[in-house]
Design a protein around this motif. Sequence first.
Motif, PDB file in Angstrom:
ATOM      1  N   GLU A  73     -32.955  34.712  -5.723  1.00 45.50           N
ATOM      2  CA  GLU A  73     -32.670  33.441  -6.439  1.00 45.50           C
ATOM      3  C   GLU A  73     -33.499  32.377  -6.229  1.00 45.50           C
ATOM      4  N   ILE A 110     -34.719  36.444 -16.648  1.00 44.68           N
ATOM      5  CA  ILE A 110     -33.675  36.018 -17.420  1.00 44.68           C
ATOM      6  C   ILE A 110     -32.767  37.450 -17.456  1.00 44.68           C
ATOM      7  N   VAL A 113     -31.158  38.828 -14.103  1.00 44.52           N
ATOM      8  CA  VAL A 113     -30.318  38.102 -13.526  1.00 44.52           C
ATOM      9  C   VAL A 113     -28.949  38.311 -13.989  1.00 44.52           C
ATOM     10  N   GLU A 114     -28.872  39.026 -15.230  1.00 47.84           N
ATOM     11  CA  GLU A 114     -27.886  39.451 -16.093  1.00 47.84           C
ATOM     12  C   GLU A 114     -26.561  38.260 -15.862  1.00 47.84           C
ATOM     13  N   TRP A 115     -26.765  37.145 -16.678  1.00 48.13           N
ATOM     14  CA  TRP A 115     -26.030  35.882 -16.699  1.00 48.13           C
ATOM     15  C   TRP A 115     -25.094  36.371 -17.679  1.00 48.13           C
ATOM     16  N   ARG A 137     -21.265  30.126 -25.874  1.00 50.74           N
ATOM     17  CA  ARG A 137     -22.154  30.262 -24.513  1.00 50.74           C
ATOM     18  C   ARG A 137     -23.581  29.962 -24.615  1.00 50.74           C
ATOM     19  N   VAL A 141     -25.896  28.623 -21.418  1.00 48.22           N
ATOM     20  CA  VAL A 141     -27.106  28.968 -20.786  1.00 48.22           C
ATOM     21  C   VAL A 141     -28.253  28.002 -20.685  1.00 48.22           C
ATOM     22  N   ARG A 144     -27.458  25.753 -17.900  1.00 45.00           N
ATOM     23  CA  ARG A 144     -27.872  26.313 -16.622  1.00 45.00           C
ATOM     24  C   ARG A 144     -29.291  26.280 -16.591  1.00 45.00           C
TER      25      ARG A 144
END
Length: 155
Positions: A73, A110, A113-115, A137, A141, A144
């Motif tokens: 992270e 990206i 990280v599998e958002w 969404r 995103v 974020r």
Amino acid sequence: MKRVRQQKILQLIKEHPITSQRDLVRALAAAGFKVTQATVSRDIRELGLVKVAADGRLRYVAPRTRGKGDLDEARFRRLIRDAVVDVETSENLVVVKTFPGAAQGVASAIDQVEWPGVVGTVAGDDTFLIVVKPRGRAAEVRNRLRALLAGEKRE
């Protein structure tokens, strides 16, 4: 020959701060490999090399051999802050502008990280798209990513 050349590329980027495809072509020539920029570009893509900030400059590095969704992270936040210039949305797409040469590395991060809502990414040199489903969404995103750019920690 390709496998040998690609092994040499991995060795060169580990030992030297290679910042551009031109630098890599020169380093390979010095090592006895006669290649074109197009060949180096394909090798970079096939090897999954990414550019990261080091000593105030972007340089090529090999991707870490971690599992999908297992990106550190702190490293991810640093990559976003170091490489991303702007983030906008259009329908179900998030358009991300980066410094030249950084889009593929950030897009790959990206993907790792599998958002939630992120279907996948498509990257160029300094811009990439994040495909989001459902459409609603996309703003989430974008927000974020903007929070990461601002240095905020968001879960």
